[in-house]
Design a protein around this motif. Structure first.
Motif, mmCIF file in Angstrom:
data_model
loop_
_atom_site.group_PDB
_atom_site.id
_atom_site.type_symbol
_atom_site.label_atom_id
_atom_site.label_comp_id
_atom_site.label_asym_id
_atom_site.label_seq_id
_atom_site.Cartn_x
_atom_site.Cartn_y
_atom_site.Cartn_z
ATOM 1 N N ASP A 63 -10.753 13.138 10.267
ATOM 2 C CA ASP A 63 -11.584 13.097 9.063
ATOM 3 C C ASP A 63 -12.011 14.528 8.737
ATOM 4 O O ASP A 63 -12.571 15.219 9.588
ATOM 5 C CB ASP A 63 -12.812 12.225 9.325
ATOM 6 C CG ASP A 63 -13.656 12.013 8.071
ATOM 7 O OD1 ASP A 63 -13.457 12.743 7.080
ATOM 8 O OD2 ASP A 63 -14.519 11.118 8.091
ATOM 9 N N LYS A 77 -3.396 13.844 8.458
ATOM 10 C CA LYS A 77 -2.455 13.284 9.432
ATOM 11 C C LYS A 77 -1.732 14.472 10.040
ATOM 12 O O LYS A 77 -0.872 15.079 9.396
ATOM 13 C CB LYS A 77 -1.472 12.321 8.761
ATOM 14 C CG LYS A 77 -0.480 11.701 9.729
ATOM 15 C CD LYS A 77 0.420 10.686 9.013
ATOM 16 C CE LYS A 77 1.384 10.017 9.993
ATOM 17 N NZ LYS A 77 2.259 9.015 9.311
ATOM 18 N N ILE A 95 -5.019 11.511 13.500
ATOM 19 C CA ILE A 95 -5.703 11.446 12.221
ATOM 20 C C ILE A 95 -7.107 12.030 12.374
ATOM 21 O O ILE A 95 -7.867 11.621 13.260
ATOM 22 C CB ILE A 95 -5.805 10.003 11.691
ATOM 23 C CG1 ILE A 95 -4.437 9.311 11.729
ATOM 24 C CG2 ILE A 95 -6.394 9.990 10.280
ATOM 25 C CD1 ILE A 95 -3.402 9.937 10.841
ATOM 26 N N LYS A 123 -11.656 13.387 15.237
ATOM 27 C CA LYS A 123 -10.453 12.539 15.305
ATOM 28 C C LYS A 123 -10.842 11.081 15.175
ATOM 29 O O LYS A 123 -11.719 10.597 15.880
ATOM 30 C CB LYS A 123 -9.693 12.779 16.611
ATOM 31 C CG LYS A 123 -8.352 12.033 16.649
ATOM 32 C CD LYS A 123 -7.457 12.500 17.771
ATOM 33 C CE LYS A 123 -7.860 11.915 19.103
ATOM 34 N NZ LYS A 123 -6.851 12.186 20.152
ATOM 35 N N ARG A 159 -11.412 12.550 2.595
ATOM 36 C CA ARG A 159 -10.035 12.910 2.904
ATOM 37 C C ARG A 159 -9.814 12.952 4.409
ATOM 38 O O ARG A 159 -10.757 13.166 5.178
ATOM 39 C CB ARG A 159 -9.677 14.274 2.294
ATOM 40 C CG ARG A 159 -9.786 14.306 0.787
ATOM 41 C CD ARG A 159 -9.295 15.601 0.199
ATOM 42 N NE ARG A 159 -9.456 15.616 -1.256
ATOM 43 C CZ ARG A 159 -8.855 16.458 -2.080
ATOM 44 N NH1 ARG A 159 -8.050 17.393 -1.585
ATOM 45 N NH2 ARG A 159 -9.051 16.396 -3.379
ATOM 46 N N VAL A 160 -8.553 12.739 4.803
ATOM 47 C CA VAL A 160 -8.166 12.835 6.209
ATOM 48 C C VAL A 160 -6.906 13.683 6.311
ATOM 49 O O VAL A 160 -6.172 13.859 5.327
ATOM 50 C CB VAL A 160 -7.894 11.450 6.842
ATOM 51 C CG1 VAL A 160 -9.149 10.588 6.834
ATOM 52 C CG2 VAL A 160 -6.740 10.737 6.140
ATOM 53 N N ARG A 162 -9.007 9.213 2.311
ATOM 54 C CA ARG A 162 -9.407 8.357 3.421
ATOM 55 C C ARG A 162 -9.544 6.920 2.933
ATOM 56 O O ARG A 162 -10.232 6.650 1.935
ATOM 57 C CB ARG A 162 -10.728 8.803 4.034
ATOM 58 C CG ARG A 162 -11.146 7.876 5.170
ATOM 59 C CD ARG A 162 -12.258 8.383 6.022
ATOM 60 N NE ARG A 162 -12.462 7.474 7.150
ATOM 61 C CZ ARG A 162 -13.342 7.660 8.113
ATOM 62 N NH1 ARG A 162 -14.107 8.750 8.104
ATOM 63 N NH2 ARG A 162 -13.459 6.792 9.095
#
Length: 276
Positions: A17, A25, A15, A6, A22-23, A72
């Motif tokens: 990772d 949500k 959020i 997180k 990319r992340v 990201r």
């Protein structure tokens, strides 16, 4: 999908990772499914149209929670820049105005009209009586109608500065309508939004001063760049403020908004009477 890294959280989501630049949500379980789908659709369309938004990939679900996979963004919120460089607050305010103007243009995104959105919010607050609600709605109908993209929550913490680009995040409240209404919302946040309770008193005084300087520079620059006037913006203050009462606000901010609406009452009555 393993979500064990997180990197941030807000009022509606956390959020994470997930690697590969990319992340996710990941919205809290209390957030309706349609909110996540709405935000995903908005970001997908705005990205295709060249607005300054993060790339959006897929919708996903994790343990009963909906999520959106974004690229990201490596950078810092504009708010952090303000804190680190308080002597640059006016420059930051001018930059906000220039960035805000960039998004105030036409879009094919399927969005609600800002007047309809404000009306629904005003109707749903329990903090105003029916008489003032009726006046606000009558007055709102007399305000100018446009059809440009409005962010709905444009403030320094929703602006991310990366090495070579600026991104605007959190488009869940986006609408179409008057750019002056969107500017009025930003000015309201810079003026009345409550600071975190755990901030020392002396720092609160400093941050309130910095916000006032940002607000002044922001509005002055926006007016310089457009054909709108301070009156064009200020006429939206009461309905925009009233609509904010459905949000989770501190008691002091609610009271400040109600006082603002009362100060505008006679002006609204005069305008609506002249149109009847």
């Amino acid at each position: 999908m393993l979500l064990d890294n997180k990197i941030g959280q807000g009022k509606t989501a956390e959020i994470f990772d997930i690697g590969d630049n990319r992340v996710v949500k990941l919205f809290y379980k209390t957030i309706p499914l349609q909110w996540a789908e709405h935000e995903w659709q908005i970001n997908r369309t705005l990205c295709q149209e060249g607005f300054p938004v993060a790339k959006v990939y897929d919708l996903m679900e994790h343990e009963g929670r909906k999520g959106i996979i974004y690229e990201r963004i490596v950078g810092e919120p504009l708010l952090q820049r303000v804190v680190r460089n308080p002597w640059k607050v006016r420059r930051i305010g001018r930059m906000m105005a220039e960035l805000h103007l960039q998004i105030h243009r036409k879009t094919d995104c399927d969005l609600p009209l800002i007047k309809d959105d404000l009306s629904q919010r005003i109707l749903h607050t329990d903090l105003l009586d029916d008489d003032i609600k009726g006046l606000l709605l009558d007055f709102l109908r007399e305000l100018p109608s446009e059809s440009v993209l409005c962010h709905g929550d444009f403030h320094p913490d929703n602006i991310i500065l990366s090495k070579d680009k600026v991104f605007i995040i959190d488009w869940m409240t986006a609408t179409k309508g008057s750019s002056c209404a969107d500017v009025a919302r930003t000015a309201l946040l810079l003026n009345l939004a409550e600071l975190p309770a755990d901030i020392p008193a002396i720092l609160k005084v400093l941050m309130k001063f910095m916000r006032s300087q940002i607000r002044h520079a922001y509005m002055k620059r926006y007016i310089q760049l457009t054909d709108c006037s301070i009156t064009d913006i200020q006429q939206w203050e009461a309905p925009v403020a009233a609509a904010r009462l459905v949000e989770r606000l501190s008691i002091s901010e609610r009271q400040a908004i109600i006082r603002l609406i009362e100060r505008k009452r006679s002006y609204m009555e005069k305008i609506t009477a002249s149109k009847s």
